[in-house]
Write an enzyme that holds these catalytic residues in place. Structure first.
Site, PDB file in Angstrom:
ATOM      1  CG  ASP A 103      34.856  21.591  41.609  1.00 45.53           C
ATOM      2  OD1 ASP A 103      34.933  20.367  41.356  1.00 45.53           O
ATOM      3  OD2 ASP A 103      35.789  22.388  41.446  1.00 45.53           O
ATOM      4  CG  ASP A 211      36.798  16.343  42.220  1.00 46.34           C
ATOM      5  OD1 ASP A 211      37.723  17.130  42.013  1.00 46.34           O
ATOM      6  OD2 ASP A 211      36.845  15.423  43.069  1.00 46.34           O
ATOM      7  CD  GLU A 268      40.493  16.337  38.589  1.00 48.56           C
ATOM      8  OE1 GLU A 268      41.539  16.816  39.026  1.00 48.56           O
ATOM      9  OE2 GLU A 268      39.652  15.749  39.323  1.00 48.56           O
ATOM     10  CG  HIS A 345      41.794  23.726  42.476  1.00 46.35           C
ATOM     11  ND1 HIS A 345      41.246  23.416  41.240  1.00 46.35           N
ATOM     12  CD2 HIS A 345      41.563  22.654  43.263  1.00 46.35           C
ATOM     13  CE1 HIS A 345      40.711  22.208  41.305  1.00 46.35           C
ATOM     14  NE2 HIS A 345      40.888  21.729  42.521  1.00 46.35           N
ATOM     15  CG  ASP A 346      43.964  20.133  41.874  1.00 45.60           C
ATOM     16  OD1 ASP A 346      43.793  20.486  43.055  1.00 45.60           O
ATOM     17  OD2 ASP A 346      43.133  19.466  41.232  1.00 45.60           O
TER      18      ASP A 346
HETATM   19  C1  GLC Z   1      40.410  16.738  42.275  1.00 44.67           C
HETATM   20  C2  GLC Z   1      40.497  18.153  42.787  1.00 44.67           C
HETATM   21  C3  GLC Z   1      41.489  18.200  43.891  1.00 44.67           C
HETATM   22  C4  GLC Z   1      41.031  17.285  44.996  1.00 44.67           C
HETATM   23  C5  GLC Z   1      40.729  15.881  44.475  1.00 44.67           C
HETATM   24  C6  GLC Z   1      39.922  15.100  45.446  1.00 44.67           C
HETATM   25  O1  GLC Z   1      41.594  16.318  41.732  1.00 44.67           O
HETATM   26  O2  GLC Z   1      40.793  19.015  41.740  1.00 44.67           O
HETATM   27  O3  GLC Z   1      41.695  19.505  44.383  1.00 44.67           O
HETATM   28  O4  GLC Z   1      42.006  17.208  45.985  1.00 44.67           O
HETATM   29  O5  GLC Z   1      39.984  15.904  43.285  1.00 44.67           O
HETATM   30  O6  GLC Z   1      38.606  15.538  45.472  1.00 44.67           O
END
Ligand code: GLC
Ligand code: CA
Length: 597
Positions: A103, A211, A268, A345-346
């Site tokens: 990540d 991310d 993402e 995980h979100d």
């Molecule tokens: C992304 C991650 C999440 C995190 C956020 C801030 O959305 O997937 O888990 O809280 O970024 O880094």
């Protein structure tokens, strides 16, 4: 574009398995998952039919946001292990013919990162400009105000934090402890690439999940966001700060490094509903990212002003199908590429969100979604626990105090502050939303063995006679019913079905991975029926899915209606229910696939 023209690549037909280190497997009995725990399960992962593993942040971190607040990119959070453990994991993954992605979290660091400590120390610090600092604004009455009205991503507070010592605000799109890096500064960017990317590429990782990839470049004037929630001064601002003007320049710069190592990327991509905009990131010609995670599907049913401002199951099947269509449309007639995922995980568990997690339906629901995903185009992602059909933790056996994630706890506290800690109606509503959508559901420790202590999360340590601590998050109350051990040798289990689906997908990759998707009845509230269109006029597939708890009938479309006038036969090739239903009938949550030839 015909499907033949679609460029085939190993990573397009790969299956990626996502691992959340804290909750995957604990090797030493301290109740926290770790890297040796992951290594010990690589054979299990490979046996699913997985090609790539993606490890969520395992870097050194104070864990305010579970490792997405990184204090040192070049070290490991000690409870997870060491850099050497990581090197072993990389080697062992490769030894099994799999690849490994990390990540890449570089929009922000932890406030405990050495760079930020130096930056905040004084206005003259050489690293002051590595983060986003701004002076205060003042109201007509002299009240000190943040530079704009942006709300941060957790809870309801401002995205700006005031620093008394140096009399300026710093920007944090996420938690207060996650200051945003200043990507305008070329020296900062170089340091990011060296520390977060090259350090690990040199240790043989094969790629990154990137991310919040569209937040690096902010609009230079940092304008206010429109007011959608008049009850608070701070407004959701994702549409303003995502996809800023220099995004593609930065990604082009990063690509020089990625290309050198042949590394793959999946970005993402929140707050980007426009397909044309998404394409700028994933068009092969543009050379930015290999693929992205769009939010259309996982945002279905979420609140508009705040994700938790909603009630459970606040969507219809047509909403869900339309969202899937958007992600499938990305590759239609383009040189872009898409992803298939329902969990990470979100996100809360997909069986609970999109089917029905009552005991009599949850196995069927899990198989229905596995079948659906296996038939959608794009690179497929499976999240740990999804392969055994894990569901959300139940409301009556997992109290709200057990939820530990900053996202859910800040929201719950915000409701308390707004309505009072004794407002039972509002608090119940908030708990219902959290039980439906919280990220915590995905973060509950994996139940490896329903008969072992704490669902077998620390089984190896227990077997070695060690004292085993309670896991960092309370175990899943249903660990006795839903766990890996009880499914391993059961041919009717969700786990067995997932293995079968990943094989099925591979066997029919031309259609299932690369084909063109067409929804046959977007408005139907009960059924999802789609075709995957063939290369030229070869074979195609028809997929019919019953999303209800009732038996359903469906009218078999003509070959012309299916867009395959030359086809002669409809051959059943896959079902969730063992082929008992005749053509035209579906049991509750049954899914079927037909070959058109
Ligand atoms: C992304 C991650 C999440 C995190 C956020 C801030 O959305 O997937 O888990 O809280 O970024 O880094
Ligand atoms: Ca451990």
């Amino acid at each position: 574009m015909t499907v033949t023209a679609r460029d085939k690549q190993w990573w397009k037909q790969a299956v990626v398995y996502q691992i959340y280190p804290a909750s995957f497997c604990d090797s030493n009995g301290d109740g926290i998952g770790d890297l040796p725990g992951i290594t010990s399960k690589l054979d299990y992962i490979a046996s699913l039919g997985v090609d790539v593993i993606w490890i969520c942040p395992m870097y050194d971190s104070p864990q305010v946001d579970m490792g997405y607040d990184i204090s040192n990119y070049e070290d490991i959070y000690r409870p997870y292990g060491t850099v050497q453990d990581m090197e072993t994991l990389i080697k062992e993954t490769h030894a099994r013919g799999m690849r490994i992605m990390l990540d890449l979290v570089i929009n922000h660091t932890s406030d405990q990162h050495a760079w930020f400590k130096e930056s905040r120390a004084s206005k003259d610090s050489p690293k002051r400009d590595w983060y986003v600092w701004r002076p205060a604004k003042y109201s007509p009455t002299g009240e000190r105000l943040p530079p704009n009205n942006w709300r941060c991503n957790f809870g309801g507070g401002s995205a700006w934090e005031w620093e008394e010592e140096t009399q300026e605000y710093y920007l944090h799109l996420f938690a207060t402890e996650q200051p945003d890096l200043n990507w305008e500064n070329a020296e900062t960017r170089k340091a990011i690439y060296a520390s977060a990317m090259e350090f690990w590429l040199d240790r043989d990782v094969d790629g990154f999940r990137v991310d919040t990839v569209n937040m690096y470049s902010k609009p230079p004037t940092l304008p206010d966001a429109p007011i959608v929630d008049p009850e608070t001064p701070y407004q959701p601002a994702g549409l303003i700060y995502c996809n800023g003007p220099r995004m593609h320049e930065f990604l082009t710069e990063m690509n020089v490094i990625l290309e050198k190592y042949g590394a793959i990327t999946v970005g993402e991509l929140p707050c980007t509903p426009d397909t044309q905009r998404v394409l700028k990131y994933v068009s092969a010609k543009a050379k930015q990212l290999n693929m992205v995670f769009q939010f259309d599907v996982v945002d279905v049913g979420m609140g508009k002003t705040h994700k938790f401002e909603t009630t459970p199951r606040n969507f219809t099947l047509p909403d869900f199908k339309a969202a899937i269509d958007l992600t499938q449309a990305l590759i239609r007639g383009t040189d872009g590429w898409s992803t298939v995922f329902l969990e990470n995980h979100d996100q809360a568990r997909s069986v609970s969100r999109f089917t029905d997690d009552r005991p009599e339906y949850r196995v069927r629901g899990a198989k229905l979604l596995a079948l659906m995903e296996a038939c959608l185009s794009g690179t497929q992602y499976v999240y740990q626990g999804q392969e055994i059909g894990l569901v959300n933790v139940p409301k009556d056996s997992y109290p709200v105090e057990n939820y530990l994630d900053i996202d859910s706890s800040l929201f719950y506290n915000m409701v308390k502050e707004r309505y009072g800690a004794d407002n039972k109606v509002e608090l119940d509503k908030a708990f219902a939303a959290v039980q439906y959508l919280a990220r915590d559901h995905a973060r509950v420790p994996i139940p490896w063995n329903g008969k072992a202590k704490y669902g077998g999360f620390s089984e190896a340590a227990e077997k070695a006679g060690k004292e085993v601590a309670q896991p960092w998050m309370k175990p899943h109350p249903l660990a006795g019913e839903i766990n890996v051990a009880s499914q391993l040798d059961d041919p009717d289990s969700v786990l067995a079905f997932w293995r079968k689906m990943l094989r099925f997908r591979r066997d029919h990759a031309d259609l299932l991975v690369y084909g063109d998707f067409k929804d046959l009845c977007p408005q139907d509230k009960d059924l999802f029926m789609f075709v995957k269109e063939p290369e030229h006029s070869g074979e195609g597939v028809l997929v019919v899915l019953n999303f209800t708890t009732e038996e359903q009938t469906w009218a078999v479309p003509s070959f012309a209606e299916l867009g395959m006038p030359h086809a002669r036969e409809l051959v059943p090739i896959m079902t969730t229910h063992g082929g008992k239903s005749p053509v035209g009938q579906l049991a509750a949550f049954e899914g079927q696939v037909y070959l058109l030839k």
